[in-house]
Motif scaffolding. Structure first.
Motif, PDB file in Angstrom:
ATOM      1  N   MET A   1       0.840  -1.170   0.000  1.00 51.87           N
ATOM      2  CA  MET A   1       0.000   0.000   0.000  1.00 51.87           C
ATOM      3  C   MET A   1       0.885   1.234   0.000  1.00 51.87           C
ATOM      4  SD  MET A   1      -2.896   0.910   2.726  1.00 51.87           S
ATOM      5  CE  MET A   1      -3.932   2.290   2.506  1.00 51.87           C
ATOM      6  N   HIS A   2       0.552   2.156  -0.901  1.00 48.19           N
ATOM      7  CA  HIS A   2       1.347   3.369  -1.027  1.00 48.19           C
ATOM      8  C   HIS A   2       0.466   4.582  -0.726  1.00 48.19           C
ATOM      9  CE1 HIS A   2       4.200   6.270  -2.518  1.00 48.19           C
ATOM     10  NE2 HIS A   2       3.266   6.765  -3.308  1.00 48.19           N
ATOM     11  N   LEU A   3       0.958   5.455   0.127  1.00 46.21           N
ATOM     12  CA  LEU A   3       0.252   6.686   0.448  1.00 46.21           C
ATOM     13  C   LEU A   3       0.961   7.865  -0.189  1.00 46.21           C
ATOM     14  CD1 LEU A   3      -0.594   6.041   4.146  1.00 46.21           C
ATOM     15  CD2 LEU A   3      -2.204   6.875   2.467  1.00 46.21           C
ATOM     16  N   ASP A   4       0.202   8.689  -0.854  1.00 49.01           N
ATOM     17  CA  ASP A   4       0.741   9.918  -1.428  1.00 49.01           C
ATOM     18  C   ASP A   4       0.627  11.009  -0.364  1.00 49.01           C
ATOM     19  OD1 ASP A   4       1.636  11.977  -2.959  1.00 49.01           O
ATOM     20  OD2 ASP A   4       0.047  11.836  -4.475  1.00 49.01           O
ATOM     21  N   TRP A   5       1.698  11.165   0.412  1.00 48.32           N
ATOM     22  CA  TRP A   5       1.668  12.061   1.560  1.00 48.32           C
ATOM     23  C   TRP A   5       1.497  13.510   1.150  1.00 48.32           C
ATOM     24  CZ3 TRP A   5       0.700  10.249   6.149  1.00 48.32           C
ATOM     25  CH2 TRP A   5       1.008   8.917   6.427  1.00 48.32           C
ATOM     26  N   SER A   6       2.034  13.899   0.001  1.00 42.74           N
ATOM     27  CA  SER A   6       1.878  15.293  -0.421  1.00 42.74           C
ATOM     28  C   SER A   6       0.414  15.596  -0.767  1.00 42.74           C
ATOM     29  CB  SER A   6       2.782  15.606  -1.611  1.00 42.74           C
ATOM     30  OG  SER A   6       2.418  14.821  -2.732  1.00 42.74           O
ATOM     31  N   ALA A   7      -0.275  14.639  -1.393  1.00 45.88           N
ATOM     32  CA  ALA A   7      -1.692  14.836  -1.697  1.00 45.88           C
ATOM     33  C   ALA A   7      -2.517  14.884  -0.419  1.00 45.88           C
ATOM     34  CB  ALA A   7      -2.201  13.727  -2.612  1.00 45.88           C
ATOM     35  N   LEU A   8      -2.174  14.037   0.544  1.00 42.63           N
ATOM     36  CA  LEU A   8      -2.871  14.048   1.829  1.00 42.63           C
ATOM     37  C   LEU A   8      -2.663  15.377   2.556  1.00 42.63           C
ATOM     38  CD1 LEU A   8      -4.560  12.458   3.885  1.00 42.63           C
ATOM     39  CD2 LEU A   8      -2.413  11.629   4.858  1.00 42.63           C
ATOM     40  N   GLY A   9      -1.456  15.881   2.519  1.00 38.67           N
ATOM     41  CA  GLY A   9      -1.169  17.179   3.127  1.00 38.67           C
ATOM     42  C   GLY A   9      -1.898  18.309   2.425  1.00 38.67           C
ATOM     43  N   GLU A  10      -1.995  18.219   1.100  1.00 36.34           N
ATOM     44  CA  GLU A  10      -2.706  19.246   0.339  1.00 36.34           C
ATOM     45  C   GLU A  10      -4.196  19.252   0.682  1.00 36.34           C
ATOM     46  OE1 GLU A  10      -3.607  20.241  -4.339  1.00 36.34           O
ATOM     47  OE2 GLU A  10      -1.826  19.078  -3.821  1.00 36.34           O
ATOM     48  N   VAL A  11      -4.792  18.075   0.758  1.00 35.10           N
ATOM     49  CA  VAL A  11      -6.207  17.971   1.125  1.00 35.10           C
ATOM     50  C   VAL A  11      -6.429  18.498   2.543  1.00 35.10           C
ATOM     51  CG1 VAL A  11      -8.062  16.326   1.626  1.00 35.10           C
ATOM     52  CG2 VAL A  11      -6.741  16.103  -0.475  1.00 35.10           C
ATOM     53  N   THR A  12      -5.533  18.186   3.444  1.00 33.24           N
ATOM     54  CA  THR A  12      -5.644  18.671   4.819  1.00 33.24           C
ATOM     55  C   THR A  12      -5.552  20.194   4.876  1.00 33.24           C
ATOM     56  OG1 THR A  12      -4.682  16.623   5.645  1.00 33.24           O
ATOM     57  CG2 THR A  12      -4.661  18.509   7.140  1.00 33.24           C
ATOM     58  N   ALA A  13      -4.608  20.759   4.163  1.00 27.59           N
ATOM     59  CA  ALA A  13      -4.429  22.213   4.166  1.00 27.59           C
ATOM     60  C   ALA A  13      -5.639  22.922   3.570  1.00 27.59           C
ATOM     61  CB  ALA A  13      -3.171  22.582   3.399  1.00 27.59           C
ATOM     62  N   VAL A  14      -6.168  22.401   2.475  1.00 25.89           N
ATOM     63  CA  VAL A  14      -7.336  23.022   1.855  1.00 25.89           C
ATOM     64  C   VAL A  14      -8.547  22.900   2.772  1.00 25.89           C
ATOM     65  CG1 VAL A  14      -8.956  22.829  -0.071  1.00 25.89           C
ATOM     66  CG2 VAL A  14      -6.506  22.774  -0.505  1.00 25.89           C
ATOM     67  N   SER A  15      -8.709  21.754   3.401  1.00 30.76           N
ATOM     68  CA  SER A  15      -9.840  21.558   4.313  1.00 30.76           C
ATOM     69  C   SER A  15      -9.782  22.524   5.490  1.00 30.76           C
ATOM     70  CB  SER A  15      -9.858  20.123   4.839  1.00 30.76           C
ATOM     71  OG  SER A  15     -10.045  19.214   3.792  1.00 30.76           O
ATOM     72  N   ILE A  16      -8.619  22.686   6.072  1.00 34.27           N
ATOM     73  CA  ILE A  16      -8.469  23.607   7.201  1.00 34.27           C
ATOM     74  C   ILE A  16      -8.700  25.040   6.735  1.00 34.27           C
ATOM     75  CG2 ILE A  16      -6.802  24.586   8.826  1.00 34.27           C
ATOM     76  CD1 ILE A  16      -5.638  21.741   9.094  1.00 34.27           C
ATOM     77  N   GLY A  17      -8.178  25.385   5.581  1.00 28.32           N
ATOM     78  CA  GLY A  17      -8.360  26.742   5.051  1.00 28.32           C
ATOM     79  C   GLY A  17      -9.820  27.074   4.777  1.00 28.32           C
ATOM     80  N   VAL A  18     -10.534  26.152   4.153  1.00 25.50           N
ATOM     81  CA  VAL A  18     -11.955  26.386   3.858  1.00 25.50           C
ATOM     82  C   VAL A  18     -12.765  26.437   5.149  1.00 25.50           C
ATOM     83  CG1 VAL A  18     -13.997  25.390   2.771  1.00 25.50           C
ATOM     84  CG2 VAL A  18     -11.840  25.457   1.528  1.00 25.50           C
ATOM     85  N   THR A  19     -12.437  25.594   6.103  1.00 23.59           N
ATOM     86  CA  THR A  19     -13.145  25.603   7.377  1.00 23.59           C
ATOM     87  C   THR A  19     -12.974  26.943   8.088  1.00 23.59           C
ATOM     88  OG1 THR A  19     -12.865  23.224   7.619  1.00 23.59           O
ATOM     89  CG2 THR A  19     -13.341  24.470   9.618  1.00 23.59           C
ATOM     90  N   VAL A  20     -11.764  27.443   8.136  1.00 22.94           N
ATOM     91  CA  VAL A  20     -11.506  28.729   8.781  1.00 22.94           C
ATOM     92  C   VAL A  20     -12.232  29.849   8.025  1.00 22.94           C
ATOM     93  CG1 VAL A  20      -9.704  30.434   9.277  1.00 22.94           C
ATOM     94  CG2 VAL A  20      -9.339  28.030   9.845  1.00 22.94           C
TER      95      VAL A  20
END
Length: 77
Positions: A1-20
């Protein structure tokens, strides 16, 4: 199993930004309603401006929520 950590970080950053952003816009809507209530007590205040501000802010929040539901529910695509 491979995780794309940069994509996960990007989704996290966008989610936090939109929430704020949504929380800030909602708070500005509540501020507009508070200005409207304050103008009732002091008739010299700009009552209509507070109502317009609140309406636009709450409409923007509703649009974000509707777009999120559109993205989640596959029957809407």
């Amino acid at each position: 199993m491979h995780l794309d950590w940069s994509a996960l970080g990007e989704v996290t950053a966008v989610s936090i930004g939109v929430t704020v952003a949504v929380v800030v816009v909602f708070a500005l809507g509540v501020l507009g309603l508070a200005r409207h209530e304050g103008a009732r007590e002091n008739p010299a205040g700009a009552s209509a401006l507070g109502v317009v501000q609140a309406g636009l802010c709450f409409l923007a929040c509703a649009a974000v929520v509707a777009y999120g539901i559109y993205l989640i529910v596959p029957q809407f695509h």
